[in-house]
Design a protein around this motif. Structure first.
Motif, PDB file in Angstrom:
ATOM      1  N   ASN A   1     -61.025  62.742 -76.145  1.00 17.25           N
ATOM      2  CA  ASN A   1     -60.482  61.926 -75.058  1.00 17.25           C
ATOM      3  C   ASN A   1     -60.585  60.454 -75.423  1.00 17.25           C
ATOM      4  O   ASN A   1     -60.991  60.114 -76.523  1.00 17.25           O
ATOM      5  N   ASP A   2     -60.240  59.580 -74.490  1.00 17.01           N
ATOM      6  CA  ASP A   2     -60.254  58.141 -74.787  1.00 17.01           C
ATOM      7  C   ASP A   2     -61.525  57.446 -74.314  1.00 17.01           C
ATOM      8  O   ASP A   2     -61.561  56.241 -74.171  1.00 17.01           O
ATOM      9  N   ARG A   3     -62.602  58.228 -74.089  1.00 18.34           N
ATOM     10  CA  ARG A   3     -63.855  57.654 -73.603  1.00 18.34           C
ATOM     11  C   ARG A   3     -65.074  57.982 -74.467  1.00 18.34           C
ATOM     12  O   ARG A   3     -66.012  57.215 -74.522  1.00 18.34           O
ATOM     13  N   THR A   4     -65.077  59.142 -75.107  1.00 14.28           N
ATOM     14  CA  THR A   4     -66.296  59.588 -75.793  1.00 14.28           C
ATOM     15  C   THR A   4     -66.025  60.088 -77.205  1.00 14.28           C
ATOM     16  O   THR A   4     -64.891  60.398 -77.569  1.00 14.28           O
TER      17      THR A   4
ATOM     18  N   VAL B   1     -70.595  58.043 -75.145  1.00 18.57           N
ATOM     19  CA  VAL B   1     -69.654  56.926 -75.209  1.00 18.57           C
ATOM     20  C   VAL B   1     -69.861  56.279 -76.573  1.00 18.57           C
ATOM     21  O   VAL B   1     -70.857  56.517 -77.245  1.00 18.57           O
TER      22      VAL B   1
END
Length: 156
Positions: free
Chosen positions: A48-51, A69
């Motif tokens: 994903n675009d967070r972790t 993160v």
């Protein structure tokens, strides 16, 4: 190649403790880093675009998986630089590193460039191990990362 030669080559590769770095990222994940350490691999992946996800083991048995993160830092120095990606797990930290330095001059006047990568294993701020990569699948550098704020670099 004869069938006998093919079988001998295949047996050698299967018996070899390290023939390549096995990527432990799943099909739907982007690979940030993968390298082989003996018969096992270390991969950093992102779904994903967070972790990002740190994995250690083999495709048959992932022995350690930590999702976090992004905790990334880097530094530059004369002739090279280094990057660190930190994963915390209780009293332990796993610091994926990649660094490059200029080496000796060659006969043709160019300079060799020495790249190393691996993972520092830290417990209570003490280095327990420096697990150096022996083989690579792709770039030795830490590649794709989701958006992050760069952190202060620490030397180990």
């Amino acid at each position: 190649m004869t069938m006998k030669m093919f079988i001998l080559c295949a047996l050698y590769l299967l018996a070899s403790p390290v023939s390549f770095a096995e990527n432990l990222c799943l099909q739907n994940e982007k690979t940030s880093f993968t390298c082989g350490v003996g018969s096992k691999s270390i991969s950093v992946c992102s779904a994903n675009d967070r972790t990002v996800i740190y994995r250690f083991g083999t495709s048959e048995l992932v022995e350690l998986e930590i999702e976090s993160v992004v905790h990334f830092s880097r530094t530059s120095y004369s002739g090279g630089g280094a990057g660190h990606l930190v994963f915390s797990n209780g009293k332990y930290k796993y610091i994926v590193y990649s660094r490059g330095v200029s080496g000796e001059f060659r006969d043709d006047g160019s300079r060799e460039y020495i790249e190393t990568a691996g993972v520092y294993v830290i417990k209570n701020e003490n280095i327990l191990a420096d697990v150096e990569c022996k083989t690579f699948s792709g770039d030795e550098f830490i590649g794709y990362l989701p958006s992050f704020e760069e952190e202060e670099f620490e030397y180990y």
